[in-house]
Design a protein around this motif. Sequence first.
Motif, PDB file in Angstrom:
ATOM      1  N   GLU A   8      64.630 122.645  72.258  1.00  0.00           N
ATOM      2  CA  GLU A   8      63.237 122.324  72.585  1.00  0.00           C
ATOM      3  C   GLU A   8      63.083 122.183  74.103  1.00  0.00           C
ATOM      4  N   SER A   9      62.124 122.932  74.674  1.00  0.00           N
ATOM      5  CA  SER A   9      61.897 122.865  76.125  1.00  0.00           C
ATOM      6  C   SER A   9      60.441 123.170  76.456  1.00  0.00           C
ATOM      7  N   SER A  10      59.508 122.673  75.652  1.00  0.00           N
ATOM      8  CA  SER A  10      58.111 123.064  75.816  1.00  0.00           C
ATOM      9  C   SER A  10      57.425 122.389  76.998  1.00  0.00           C
ATOM     10  N   CYS A  11      57.932 121.221  77.426  1.00  0.00           N
ATOM     11  CA  CYS A  11      57.257 120.503  78.518  1.00  0.00           C
ATOM     12  C   CYS A  11      58.290 119.965  79.513  1.00  0.00           C
ATOM     13  N   ASP A  12      58.554 118.661  79.493  1.00  0.00           N
ATOM     14  CA  ASP A  12      59.467 118.093  80.488  1.00  0.00           C
ATOM     15  C   ASP A  12      60.704 117.449  79.888  1.00  0.00           C
ATOM     16  N   ASP A  13      60.920 117.603  78.592  1.00  0.00           N
ATOM     17  CA  ASP A  13      62.142 117.107  77.958  1.00  0.00           C
ATOM     18  C   ASP A  13      63.000 118.292  77.513  1.00  0.00           C
ATOM     19  N   THR A  14      64.263 118.286  77.935  1.00  0.00           N
ATOM     20  CA  THR A  14      65.214 119.285  77.463  1.00  0.00           C
ATOM     21  C   THR A  14      65.980 118.666  76.303  1.00  0.00           C
ATOM     22  N   SER A  15      65.912 119.296  75.141  1.00  0.00           N
ATOM     23  CA  SER A  15      66.529 118.693  73.965  1.00  0.00           C
ATOM     24  C   SER A  15      67.283 119.738  73.151  1.00  0.00           C
ATOM     25  N   ALA A  16      68.392 119.315  72.563  1.00  0.00           N
ATOM     26  CA  ALA A  16      69.167 120.161  71.659  1.00  0.00           C
ATOM     27  C   ALA A  16      69.618 119.306  70.479  1.00  0.00           C
ATOM     28  N   ALA A  17      69.621 119.902  69.298  1.00  0.00           N
ATOM     29  CA  ALA A  17      70.019 119.188  68.083  1.00  0.00           C
ATOM     30  C   ALA A  17      70.821 120.123  67.200  1.00  0.00           C
ATOM     31  N   VAL A  18      71.639 119.525  66.358  1.00  0.00           N
ATOM     32  CA  VAL A  18      72.369 120.288  65.346  1.00  0.00           C
ATOM     33  C   VAL A  18      72.006 119.726  63.984  1.00  0.00           C
ATOM     34  N   LEU A  19      71.588 120.610  63.083  1.00  0.00           N
ATOM     35  CA  LEU A  19      71.218 120.209  61.725  1.00  0.00           C
ATOM     36  C   LEU A  19      72.103 120.909  60.715  1.00  0.00           C
ATOM     37  N   GLU A  20      72.473 120.170  59.678  1.00  0.00           N
ATOM     38  CA  GLU A  20      73.093 120.765  58.496  1.00  0.00           C
ATOM     39  C   GLU A  20      72.038 120.722  57.405  1.00  0.00           C
ATOM     40  N   ASN A  21      71.431 121.857  57.150  1.00  0.00           N
ATOM     41  CA  ASN A  21      70.234 121.933  56.312  1.00  0.00           C
ATOM     42  C   ASN A  21      69.144 121.042  56.930  1.00  0.00           C
ATOM     43  N   ASP A  22      68.690 120.014  56.199  1.00  0.00           N
ATOM     44  CA  ASP A  22      67.646 119.130  56.734  1.00  0.00           C
ATOM     45  C   ASP A  22      68.205 117.848  57.327  1.00  0.00           C
ATOM     46  N   CYS A  23      69.516 117.766  57.461  1.00  0.00           N
ATOM     47  CA  CYS A  23      70.186 116.549  57.919  1.00  0.00           C
ATOM     48  C   CYS A  23      70.539 116.657  59.407  1.00  0.00           C
ATOM     49  N   VAL A  24      70.155 115.643  60.174  1.00  0.00           N
ATOM     50  CA  VAL A  24      70.379 115.651  61.627  1.00  0.00           C
ATOM     51  C   VAL A  24      71.781 115.152  61.939  1.00  0.00           C
ATOM     52  N   LEU A  25      72.603 116.037  62.504  1.00  0.00           N
ATOM     53  CA  LEU A  25      73.950 115.658  62.918  1.00  0.00           C
ATOM     54  C   LEU A  25      73.969 115.153  64.354  1.00  0.00           C
ATOM     55  N   SER A  26      73.058 115.655  65.181  1.00  0.00           N
ATOM     56  CA  SER A  26      72.944 115.185  66.565  1.00  0.00           C
ATOM     57  C   SER A  26      71.567 115.557  67.088  1.00  0.00           C
ATOM     58  N   ASN A  27      71.090 114.786  68.080  1.00  0.00           N
ATOM     59  CA  ASN A  27      69.781 115.055  68.678  1.00  0.00           C
ATOM     60  C   ASN A  27      69.801 114.490  70.093  1.00  0.00           C
ATOM     61  N   MET A  28      70.006 115.352  71.074  1.00  0.00           N
ATOM     62  CA  MET A  28      70.161 114.935  72.466  1.00  0.00           C
ATOM     63  C   MET A  28      68.910 115.308  73.268  1.00  0.00           C
ATOM     64  N   ILE A  29      68.479 114.385  74.135  1.00  0.00           N
ATOM     65  CA  ILE A  29      67.281 114.606  74.949  1.00  0.00           C
ATOM     66  C   ILE A  29      67.568 114.196  76.387  1.00  0.00           C
ATOM     67  N   ALA A  30      67.229 115.075  77.327  1.00  0.00           N
ATOM     68  CA  ALA A  30      67.306 114.764  78.752  1.00  0.00           C
ATOM     69  C   ALA A  30      65.900 114.757  79.321  1.00  0.00           C
ATOM     70  N   GLY A  31      65.452 113.615  79.806  1.00  0.00           N
ATOM     71  CA  GLY A  31      64.128 113.517  80.401  1.00  0.00           C
ATOM     72  C   GLY A  31      64.143 113.944  81.853  1.00  0.00           C
ATOM     73  N   GLN A  32      62.963 113.882  82.492  1.00  0.00           N
ATOM     74  CA  GLN A  32      62.833 114.308  83.881  1.00  0.00           C
ATOM     75  C   GLN A  32      62.032 113.257  84.649  1.00  0.00           C
ATOM     76  N   LYS A  33      62.716 112.381  85.383  1.00  0.00           N
ATOM     77  CA  LYS A  33      62.037 111.317  86.119  1.00  0.00           C
ATOM     78  C   LYS A  33      61.315 111.826  87.366  1.00  0.00           C
ATOM     79  N   VAL A  34      61.574 113.066  87.740  1.00  0.00           N
ATOM     80  CA  VAL A  34      60.997 113.608  88.963  1.00  0.00           C
ATOM     81  C   VAL A  34      59.467 113.600  88.941  1.00  0.00           C
ATOM     82  N   HIS A  35      58.875 113.609  87.743  1.00  0.00           N
ATOM     83  CA  HIS A  35      57.413 113.712  87.636  1.00  0.00           C
ATOM     84  C   HIS A  35      56.701 112.374  87.856  1.00  0.00           C
ATOM     85  N   GLU A  36      57.444 111.260  87.818  1.00  0.00           N
ATOM     86  CA  GLU A  36      56.810 109.950  87.897  1.00  0.00           C
ATOM     87  C   GLU A  36      56.016 109.764  89.188  1.00  0.00           C
TER      88      GLU A  36
END
Length: 338
Positions: A8-36
């Motif tokens: 996911e990279s639609s706005c200002d958060d860079t995110s990656a996740a791994v799913l096994e079917n509908d189950c979330v194994l990981s969900n990582m998000i990097a924000g961007q403080k530069v916009h504050e």
Amino acid sequence: MALILAIESSCDDTSAAVLENDCVLSNMIAGQKVHEMYGGVVPELASRAHQENIVPVVDAALRSAGVKTTDLDAIAFTGGPGLLGSLLVGVSFAKSMAWALGCPMMAVNHLEAHVLAHFLQQPGQRKEVPAFPYLCLLVSGGHTQILKVCGPFQFETLGTTIDDAAGETIDKAAKIMGLPYPGGPVIDRLAKTGNPKAFRLAKPRIPDLNYSFSGLKTSFLYLVRDHLAENPDFIAENQADLCACIQQAVIDTLLDKLIKAAEQHRIKDIAIGGGVSANSLLRSRIEACGREYGWRTFLPPFSYTTDNAAMVGMAGYFKWLQKDFCPLDTVPYTRQGR
């Protein structure tokens, strides 16, 4: 079984996740403080930050899930809507990785991903999910809609904003008061000690199930401007009350139409999604409506209210089940209804 990497990279958060079917194994998000310091997202700076974050975020998601790239069955990514420069980073990375691994890709609509986030499950536990058809109030900084969800990708728009979004209105009010960015969480916090009836604001009167927030935003602006002319310390002395009033007016407007939609369509499963679904007053009022009207209410966990890759992976899994794959020449889009 499907192991899906989602990006996911639609706005200002860079995110990656791994799913096994509908189950979330990981969900990582990097924000961007530069916009504050700018009081809002600067598109060029956002795309540059995505380029710096995408590789470490994907690597962290894979490591946290205990998954190798060669284990992946497919890659899901946000195709739009969003900021073009930001989307290009995620889409280009996903396409390159899918090509290198020889696995299929699924292009996901960002808004549909928010709606489908309610189907995400956690390892070792199963929670209740909405039954089709259900209503979803999708509310964020850029969108405000009431959707009738008849299937994973069968959406009927019952109502939408004809001008500004609810989240945009709250953020604008925060900016008028000189509050830090992002303003939504700050207003939510300050409103807890304020009086929502301290000031009168003009509430919109729009027919059917549509919304309008431009008049409310203008009403708040004029209220603050007129009082500041008489008292330069007006905002500082009435900050909590101002926050409570604008928040109450927005939530009242949202729920008025949602209640009407539920009655008109005789639907009892009601969900909310999008960034504003993290608002504490909206969440408590939705639950109160559930008790009053006999709804089954579905509130997303706070980690799924902001932009995140787990919800993209959920929508991607539904596409995987339908074998709805996209070609390598897929391009991102910036607007809904492209």
